[in-house]
Structures are given as structure tokens and as C-alpha cells.
Enzyme design. Structure first.
Site, PDB file in Angstrom:
ATOM      1  N   CYS A 128       0.902  -1.295   0.010  1.00  0.00           N
ATOM      2  CA  CYS A 128       0.029  -0.048  -0.205  1.00  0.00           C
ATOM      3  C   CYS A 128       0.955   1.168   0.085  1.00  0.00           C
ATOM      4  O   CYS A 128       2.203   1.186   0.027  1.00  0.00           O
ATOM      5  CB  CYS A 128      -0.811  -0.011   0.893  1.00  0.00           C
ATOM      6  SG  CYS A 128      -0.476   0.110   2.853  1.00  0.00           S
TER       7      CYS A 128
ATOM      8  N   CYS B  80      -2.299   1.441  -4.227  1.00  0.00           N
ATOM      9  CA  CYS B  80      -0.917   2.281  -4.783  1.00  0.00           C
ATOM     10  C   CYS B  80      -0.902   2.554  -6.268  1.00  0.00           C
ATOM     11  O   CYS B  80      -0.294   3.185  -6.442  1.00  0.00           O
ATOM     12  CB  CYS B  80       0.085   1.372  -4.290  1.00  0.00           C
ATOM     13  SG  CYS B  80       0.556  -0.026  -4.797  1.00  0.00           S
TER      14      CYS B  80
ATOM     15  N   CYS C 221       3.079   0.841  -8.239  1.00  0.00           N
ATOM     16  CA  CYS C 221       3.326  -0.976  -7.868  1.00  0.00           C
ATOM     17  C   CYS C 221       3.938  -1.079  -9.385  1.00  0.00           C
ATOM     18  O   CYS C 221       3.123  -1.407 -10.362  1.00  0.00           O
ATOM     19  CB  CYS C 221       2.209  -1.462  -7.610  1.00  0.00           C
ATOM     20  SG  CYS C 221       1.567  -0.709  -6.219  1.00  0.00           S
TER      21      CYS C 221
END
Length: 136
Positions: A13, A87, A91
Site C-alpha cells: 500500500c 497504490c 506498483c
């Protein structure tokens, strides 16, 4: 295809202070050493969310010693399953990995009453994940 390798799961996250830490705590508790557990954040916070720590402590799971960690390319490459929690594009994506995006409210800045349902939803999803990764 059967392998003796322990599956590795990475929770990501943004701050690695709440959701991903709770998920990692549940996975360690439920799967023990049968699954390798990692968590990281694209912009890690200075410390873990104290409300997330309190919510997990209510269930007897201690995540107070955890530290937010920065997301690395290596962490993603070394994981079999990458679970992202809000996120977005931060990512990294690698072909051949199993990706899941869990849409969960961010516990940052919320009181324990707001964090409990997030925690419980994470626990439900972790149990499901363990059932998939470690068939009886």
C-alpha cells in the site's frame, strides 16, 4: 505443477503503515511459516499506524514492532502473489506474477471504530487467500 517452494506474498500500500501491515500480520498468524510474508509501501510512512496496531491487538496479533518498508523491484520479483491496496501506478508490474488489487478504505487518520471493519475484511480475504495457496 507441484513445488516444494514456499509461496511468497507481498502486500503493498502507499504508506505500508496500515492495511498492508494488518494483512501481513494476519497471514503470519494464519499460515505460520507455510507462506513467506512481505509488505512494503510506495511512499512508506515514518511509523506504523497506531490505530492499526490497536485493532490487531484486540485479536491478539502484535504488529507493533513492524516498520514501514520501501517497495523494491526485488521484493516484487521475489514474490509469487502481489496484493496491492490502493497504490495504483506506483506498483511495479512483472509478467508471470499473480496480482490482486484489494479495494479497502485507508485506515490513516481514522478511529478504531472505522478501522475494525477494514481489519475484519482483510482477515476474511487473508483466510480466502490461504485457502487458495495452501489447499488442504
Amino acid at each position: 505443477m507441484t513445488t516444494d517452494a514456499t509461496p511468497a506474498v507481498l502486500f503493498v500500500c502507499v504508506h505500508n503503515a496500515g492495511r498492508s501491515q494488518m494483512a501481513a500480520g494476519f497471514l503470519r498468524e494464519i499460515a505460520g511459516d507455510r507462506i513467506e510474508v512481505r509488505s512494503a509501501g510506495s511512499l512508506p510512512a515514518d511509523q506504523i499506524n497506531p490505530v492499526a496496531v490497536a485493532a490487531m491487538a484486540e485479536l491478539g496479533i502484535d504488529i507493533a514492532a513492524e516498520q514501514p518498508k520501501v517497495l523494491t523491484t526485488e521484493a516484487v520479483q521475489d514474490s509469487d502473489v502481489v496484493i496491492t491496496m490502493g497504490c495504483g501506478d506506483a506498483c511495479p508490474f512483472f509478467p508471470g506474477k499473480r496480482y490482486e488489487d484489494w479495494t479497502l478504505d485507508d485506515p490513516a487518520g481514522q478511529g478504531i471504530e472505522a478501522v475494525r471493519p477494514i481489519r475484519d475484511e482483510i482477515r476474511r480475504r487473508i483466510k480466502e487467500l490461504v485457502g487458495e495457496l495452501l489447499p488442504a
